[in-house]
Design a protein around this motif. Structure first.
Motif, PDB file in Angstrom:
ATOM      1  N   VAL A  63      -3.604  -5.035   8.009  1.00 25.21           N
ATOM      2  CA  VAL A  63      -3.653  -4.552   9.394  1.00 25.21           C
ATOM      3  C   VAL A  63      -4.998  -3.860   9.589  1.00 25.21           C
ATOM      4  N   SER A  64      -5.656  -4.143  10.691  1.00 28.32           N
ATOM      5  CA  SER A  64      -6.923  -3.469  10.963  1.00 28.32           C
ATOM      6  C   SER A  64      -6.663  -2.002  11.308  1.00 28.32           C
ATOM      7  N   MET A  65      -7.680  -1.194  11.110  1.00 26.19           N
ATOM      8  CA  MET A  65      -7.589   0.223  11.462  1.00 26.19           C
ATOM      9  C   MET A  65      -7.279   0.381  12.950  1.00 26.19           C
ATOM     10  N   THR A  66      -7.906  -0.442  13.772  1.00 25.55           N
ATOM     11  CA  THR A  66      -7.674  -0.383  15.215  1.00 25.55           C
ATOM     12  C   THR A  66      -6.213  -0.666  15.540  1.00 25.55           C
ATOM     13  N   GLU A  67      -5.670  -1.734  14.937  1.00 26.59           N
ATOM     14  CA  GLU A  67      -4.271  -2.088  15.173  1.00 26.59           C
ATOM     15  C   GLU A  67      -3.342  -0.990  14.660  1.00 26.59           C
ATOM     16  N   ALA A  68      -3.654  -0.408  13.506  1.00 27.84           N
ATOM     17  CA  ALA A  68      -2.822   0.670  12.961  1.00 27.84           C
ATOM     18  C   ALA A  68      -2.821   1.880  13.892  1.00 27.84           C
ATOM     19  N   SER A  98       3.968   1.755  14.623  1.00 27.60           N
ATOM     20  CA  SER A  98       5.314   1.248  14.361  1.00 27.60           C
ATOM     21  C   SER A  98       5.250  -0.147  13.728  1.00 27.60           C
ATOM     22  N   LYS A  99       4.230  -0.939  14.058  1.00 25.10           N
ATOM     23  CA  LYS A  99       4.052  -2.247  13.420  1.00 25.10           C
ATOM     24  C   LYS A  99       3.762  -2.072  11.931  1.00 25.10           C
ATOM     25  N   VAL A 100       2.934  -1.100  11.597  1.00 22.52           N
ATOM     26  CA  VAL A 100       2.604  -0.826  10.198  1.00 22.52           C
ATOM     27  C   VAL A 100       3.860  -0.378   9.449  1.00 22.52           C
ATOM     28  N   ALA A 101       4.623   0.506  10.058  1.00 19.75           N
ATOM     29  CA  ALA A 101       5.865   0.972   9.430  1.00 19.75           C
ATOM     30  C   ALA A 101       6.840  -0.182   9.228  1.00 19.75           C
ATOM     31  N   ARG A 102       6.910  -1.086  10.181  1.00 20.73           N
ATOM     32  CA  ARG A 102       7.783  -2.264  10.051  1.00 20.73           C
ATOM     33  C   ARG A 102       7.350  -3.146   8.890  1.00 20.73           C
ATOM     34  N   LEU A 103       6.031  -3.307   8.721  1.00 18.58           N
ATOM     35  CA  LEU A 103       5.514  -4.083   7.591  1.00 18.58           C
ATOM     36  C   LEU A 103       5.957  -3.474   6.266  1.00 18.58           C
ATOM     37  N   VAL A 104       5.862  -2.166   6.169  1.00 18.06           N
ATOM     38  CA  VAL A 104       6.289  -1.482   4.939  1.00 18.06           C
ATOM     39  C   VAL A 104       7.780  -1.705   4.717  1.00 18.06           C
ATOM     40  N   ASP A 105       8.575  -1.588   5.770  1.00 19.82           N
ATOM     41  CA  ASP A 105      10.013  -1.820   5.647  1.00 19.82           C
ATOM     42  C   ASP A 105      10.324  -3.243   5.196  1.00 19.82           C
ATOM     43  N   ARG A 128       8.027  -5.659   3.835  1.00 16.37           N
ATOM     44  CA  ARG A 128       7.279  -6.227   2.722  1.00 16.37           C
ATOM     45  C   ARG A 128       6.970  -5.239   1.607  1.00 16.37           C
ATOM     46  N   GLY A 129       7.348  -3.966   1.800  1.00 19.11           N
ATOM     47  CA  GLY A 129       7.147  -2.976   0.746  1.00 19.11           C
ATOM     48  C   GLY A 129       5.839  -2.227   0.817  1.00 19.11           C
ATOM     49  N   MET A 130       4.885  -2.754   1.572  1.00 20.48           N
ATOM     50  CA  MET A 130       3.602  -2.076   1.708  1.00 20.48           C
ATOM     51  C   MET A 130       2.831  -2.644   2.895  1.00 20.48           C
ATOM     52  N   ALA A 131       1.828  -1.899   3.309  1.00 19.21           N
ATOM     53  CA  ALA A 131       0.865  -2.364   4.300  1.00 19.21           C
ATOM     54  C   ALA A 131      -0.506  -1.915   3.825  1.00 19.21           C
ATOM     55  N   VAL A 132      -1.500  -2.743   4.061  1.00 17.77           N
ATOM     56  CA  VAL A 132      -2.874  -2.405   3.693  1.00 17.77           C
ATOM     57  C   VAL A 132      -3.685  -2.333   4.984  1.00 17.77           C
ATOM     58  N   ILE A 133      -4.313  -1.198   5.195  1.00 19.25           N
ATOM     59  CA  ILE A 133      -5.098  -0.983   6.402  1.00 19.25           C
ATOM     60  C   ILE A 133      -6.567  -1.241   6.070  1.00 19.25           C
ATOM     61  N   LEU A 134      -7.171  -2.097   6.871  1.00 18.37           N
ATOM     62  CA  LEU A 134      -8.568  -2.466   6.674  1.00 18.37           C
ATOM     63  C   LEU A 134      -9.477  -1.562   7.493  1.00 18.37           C
ATOM     64  N   LYS A 135     -10.565  -1.148   6.875  1.00 21.60           N
ATOM     65  CA  LYS A 135     -11.601  -0.406   7.583  1.00 21.60           C
ATOM     66  C   LYS A 135     -12.899  -1.182   7.376  1.00 21.60           C
ATOM     67  N   ASN A 136     -13.544  -1.582   8.444  1.00 24.87           N
ATOM     68  CA  ASN A 136     -14.738  -2.427   8.386  1.00 24.87           C
ATOM     69  C   ASN A 136     -14.463  -3.707   7.589  1.00 24.87           C
ATOM     70  N   ASN A 137     -13.290  -4.290   7.830  1.00 21.81           N
ATOM     71  CA  ASN A 137     -12.864  -5.547   7.215  1.00 21.81           C
ATOM     72  C   ASN A 137     -12.691  -5.491   5.699  1.00 21.81           C
ATOM     73  N   SER A 138     -12.550  -4.305   5.146  1.00 24.01           N
ATOM     74  CA  SER A 138     -12.289  -4.147   3.714  1.00 24.01           C
ATOM     75  C   SER A 138     -11.026  -3.314   3.526  1.00 24.01           C
ATOM     76  N   PRO A 139     -10.208  -3.658   2.541  1.00 27.70           N
ATOM     77  CA  PRO A 139      -9.008  -2.852   2.281  1.00 27.70           C
ATOM     78  C   PRO A 139      -9.408  -1.408   1.983  1.00 27.70           C
ATOM     79  N   ARG A 140      -8.811  -0.476   2.689  1.00 28.67           N
ATOM     80  CA  ARG A 140      -9.183   0.936   2.517  1.00 28.67           C
ATOM     81  C   ARG A 140      -7.980   1.813   2.191  1.00 28.67           C
ATOM     82  N   TYR A 141      -6.849   1.563   2.848  1.00 31.57           N
ATOM     83  CA  TYR A 141      -5.674   2.407   2.668  1.00 31.57           C
ATOM     84  C   TYR A 141      -4.462   1.539   2.387  1.00 31.57           C
TER      85      TYR A 141
END
Length: 80
Positions: free
Chosen positions: A9-14, A19-26, A28-41
């Motif tokens: 998920v992009s930082m902007t979308e997060a 709630s979309k990020v939280a749904r992903l975690v529910d 798929r078990g995790m969500a990865v937030i991209l910052k400048n198109n690189s996995p950051r969080y």
């Protein structure tokens, strides 16, 4: 590390739709937030925290043991 592209998920979308990020975690078990198109969080379910921290602790201990073993003579010399 291999990442499932469905958990990215992009930082902007997060920021716009946490709630979309939280749904992903529910789902798929995790969500990865991209910052400048690189996995950051990585966001994981709270119930997985202890297991992650234990894994991290074990990794650090193994790394420390390996560094000591590989450099034992140097450490012994410095201890004199």
């Amino acid at each position: 590390m291999m990442l499932d592209t469905n958990v990215l998920v992009s930082m902007t979308e997060a920021n716009r739709n946490f709630s979309k990020v939280a749904r992903l975690v529910d789902e798929r078990g995790m969500a990865v937030i991209l910052k400048n198109n690189s996995p950051r969080y990585a966001l994981i379910d709270f119930s997985e925290c202890d297991r992650f921290l234990e894994y991290r602790r074990n990794l650090i201990e193994k790394t420390a043991d390996r560094v000591i073993e590989e450099n034992l003579e140097a450490f012994q010399e410095l201890a004199k």
